[in-house]
Design a protein around this motif. Structure first.
Motif, mmCIF file in Angstrom:
data_model
loop_
_atom_site.group_PDB
_atom_site.id
_atom_site.type_symbol
_atom_site.label_atom_id
_atom_site.label_comp_id
_atom_site.label_asym_id
_atom_site.label_seq_id
_atom_site.Cartn_x
_atom_site.Cartn_y
_atom_site.Cartn_z
ATOM 1 N N PHE A 2 -16.450 -27.828 18.622
ATOM 2 C CA PHE A 2 -16.818 -26.686 17.794
ATOM 3 C C PHE A 2 -18.326 -26.685 17.565
ATOM 4 O O PHE A 2 -18.905 -27.680 17.154
ATOM 5 C CB PHE A 2 -16.084 -26.767 16.445
ATOM 6 N N GLN A 3 -18.952 -25.553 17.824
ATOM 7 C CA GLN A 3 -20.383 -25.407 17.624
ATOM 8 C C GLN A 3 -20.629 -24.421 16.476
ATOM 9 O O GLN A 3 -20.208 -23.262 16.553
ATOM 10 C CB GLN A 3 -21.052 -24.884 18.906
ATOM 11 N N PHE A 4 -21.289 -24.889 15.420
ATOM 12 C CA PHE A 4 -21.593 -24.013 14.288
ATOM 13 C C PHE A 4 -22.783 -23.127 14.657
ATOM 14 O O PHE A 4 -23.878 -23.635 14.912
ATOM 15 C CB PHE A 4 -21.894 -24.840 13.040
ATOM 16 N N THR A 5 -22.575 -21.829 14.668
ATOM 17 C CA THR A 5 -23.610 -20.893 15.111
ATOM 18 C C THR A 5 -24.087 -19.965 13.995
ATOM 19 O O THR A 5 -24.902 -19.070 14.254
ATOM 20 C CB THR A 5 -23.084 -20.042 16.270
ATOM 21 N N GLN A 6 -23.564 -20.161 12.789
ATOM 22 C CA GLN A 6 -23.993 -19.348 11.653
ATOM 23 C C GLN A 6 -23.958 -20.204 10.383
ATOM 24 O O GLN A 6 -23.364 -21.291 10.383
ATOM 25 C CB GLN A 6 -23.095 -18.115 11.503
ATOM 26 N N PRO A 7 -24.577 -19.748 9.297
ATOM 27 C CA PRO A 7 -24.595 -20.551 8.072
ATOM 28 C C PRO A 7 -23.190 -20.846 7.548
ATOM 29 O O PRO A 7 -22.264 -20.043 7.718
ATOM 30 C CB PRO A 7 -25.370 -19.661 7.096
ATOM 31 N N ILE A 8 -23.047 -21.998 6.907
ATOM 32 C CA ILE A 8 -21.768 -22.417 6.323
ATOM 33 C C ILE A 8 -21.862 -22.302 4.808
ATOM 34 O O ILE A 8 -22.794 -22.823 4.190
ATOM 35 C CB ILE A 8 -21.434 -23.871 6.711
ATOM 36 N N THR A 9 -20.911 -21.615 4.215
ATOM 37 C CA THR A 9 -20.850 -21.502 2.759
ATOM 38 C C THR A 9 -20.091 -22.705 2.199
ATOM 39 O O THR A 9 -18.988 -23.011 2.650
ATOM 40 C CB THR A 9 -20.135 -20.209 2.332
ATOM 41 N N VAL A 10 -20.711 -23.393 1.241
ATOM 42 C CA VAL A 10 -20.070 -24.530 0.575
ATOM 43 C C VAL A 10 -19.735 -24.101 -0.851
ATOM 44 O O VAL A 10 -20.628 -23.855 -1.664
ATOM 45 C CB VAL A 10 -20.982 -25.770 0.542
ATOM 46 N N VAL A 11 -18.455 -23.973 -1.145
ATOM 47 C CA VAL A 11 -18.014 -23.587 -2.486
ATOM 48 C C VAL A 11 -17.878 -24.850 -3.340
ATOM 49 O O VAL A 11 -17.145 -25.774 -2.982
ATOM 50 C CB VAL A 11 -16.675 -22.833 -2.447
ATOM 51 N N GLY B 60 -26.487 -28.626 12.576
ATOM 52 C CA GLY B 60 -27.252 -27.677 13.368
ATOM 53 C C GLY B 60 -27.268 -26.281 12.776
ATOM 54 O O GLY B 60 -27.517 -25.301 13.495
ATOM 55 N N THR B 61 -27.011 -26.173 11.480
ATOM 56 C CA THR B 61 -27.044 -24.875 10.815
ATOM 57 C C THR B 61 -27.352 -25.073 9.343
ATOM 58 O O THR B 61 -27.438 -26.210 8.863
ATOM 59 C CB THR B 61 -25.704 -24.127 10.980
ATOM 60 N N THR B 62 -27.517 -23.975 8.607
ATOM 61 C CA THR B 62 -27.846 -24.067 7.186
ATOM 62 C C THR B 62 -26.580 -24.027 6.327
ATOM 63 O O THR B 62 -25.539 -23.510 6.746
ATOM 64 C CB THR B 62 -28.773 -22.918 6.762
ATOM 65 N N LEU B 63 -26.700 -24.580 5.117
ATOM 66 C CA LEU B 63 -25.609 -24.556 4.144
ATOM 67 C C LEU B 63 -26.008 -23.650 2.987
ATOM 68 O O LEU B 63 -27.123 -23.741 2.469
ATOM 69 C CB LEU B 63 -25.320 -25.955 3.608
#
Length: 335
Positions: free
Chosen positions: A43-52, A77-80
């Motif tokens: 799995f490649q993270f290609t967009q920001p990840i939301t951390v709740v 490799g992405t922003t949180l």
């Protein structure tokens, strides 16, 4: 001649069929390909990840994810993007996480055990523990009974004697009924026949600390990370396993005081929705492992009061399951 041709045709068809030895239902995974295609399936993270985070900004849980943020962003490799959704001892944010976001790997929950492991046991939530997938544990530290330095009850012996002499008068705060902090002390009280008054502050441990320091309650119950970062208060009783923090090793555990079987630790970690792709779960777990096993990060985090304890998703799930088994009888005894 026709028979020979038919046999050769059948043999060719058989050899062209894919092997099902490593298919669904097999307990063992197939050997990884050697042509590099395994990396293509990751799995490649290609967009920001939301951390709740289901607790308020400035809480120990919030501080932990912000300490990890930049290192995790490098590993992923992405922003949180951190979203605080406080209230209900973490159940409001957890409910929002499960109901308002797609299980696509780009939204993850970072929380203590209270809203995901303990609160569902009392029937106070629309979800259950099984609606989540354990991704990675970040910490597992003992819970403490904590009092202000100015309180005349300065040690464990004072507290125990007060409980014996004044049934129901001792007050302790925690982040919510049926939560980890509540059960950590309540299991001891019920088991030993003591009575004390429980005072929930669903807003988080910061509110419990403020109430204790202001004299609204005699004490509060929360984990080691909070204790290490807040001034003017000290641990009176370690309600969990022996601490590995030098400055806290002298705080007696319940076992040290002669009360066995009440060990409660405070666990924190990442959880995905149960329908999140397994490849995303694996990728995020590996990123957390990379960060929490890095010596430089561990040193920096420990100095800030966050003592990392990495555990795989499987290990965190096993710890949660054991906690549920221990908590259920206590919840039933409390009615």
């Amino acid at each position: 001649m026709k028979k020979l041709f038919s046999l050769l045709l059948v043999l060719a068809l058989f050899l062209s069929l894919p092997s099902c030895a490593g298919g669904k239902g097999s307990n063992s995974s197939s050997a990884p390909p050697t042509d590099g295609s395994a990396a293509d399936d990751a799995f490649q993270f290609t967009q920001p990840i939301t951390v709740v985070v289901p607790f308020k900004a400035g809480s120990a849980t919030d501080n932990q994810i912000r300490l990890m943020q930049s290192d995790l962003e490098k590993a992923l490799g992405t922003t949180l993007v951190i979203v605080n959704a406080e209230g209900g001892s973490g159940t409001i944010g957890t409910t929002e996480f499960l109901n308002s976001y797609k299980p696509d790997g780009y939204t993850i929950l970072y929380t203590l055990a209270t809203p995901v492991v303990y609160k569902p046991l009392s029937g106070d939530t629309s979800y259950t523990y099984d609606d989540l997938t354990s991704v990675a544990r970040t910490s597992s530290q003992p819970m403490y009974l904590i009092m202000a330095d100015s309180n005349p009850m300065s040690n464990a012996e004072d507290v125990i004697q007060y409980l014996k002499d004044n049934p129901g008068k001792f007050t302790y705060s925690h982040v919510g009924n049926g939560g980890n902090g509540h059960l950590a002390f309540a299991s001891f009280l019920i088991g030993e026949g003591f009575q004390a008054t429980s005072v929930p502050y669903p807003g988080g441990t910061a509110d419990c600390y403020t109430a204790t320091m202001g004299g609204e309650v005699d004490s509060c119950v929360y984990g080691e990370a909070d204790l290490l970062t807040r001034e003017g208060a000290h641990g009176v009783i370690n309600l969990g396993s022996p601490s590995t923090v030098e400055s806290l090793k002298d705080v007696p555990t319940l076992a040290d005081l002669g009360y066995e079987g009440y060990e409660t630790n405070n666990m924190a970690g990442f959880f995905y929705h149960k329908d999140t792709p397994a490849s995303a779960v694996t990728a995020f777990e590996q990123a957390v492992k990379t960060v929490l096993t890095d010596e430089a990060f561990v040193t920096r985090a420990t100095e800030a009061g966050f003592v990392p304890s990495f555990g795989t998703g499987t290990e965190m799930d096993e710890q949660s399951t054991r906690s549920i088994e221990v908590a259920l009888p206590v919840i039933e005894a409390m009615g």
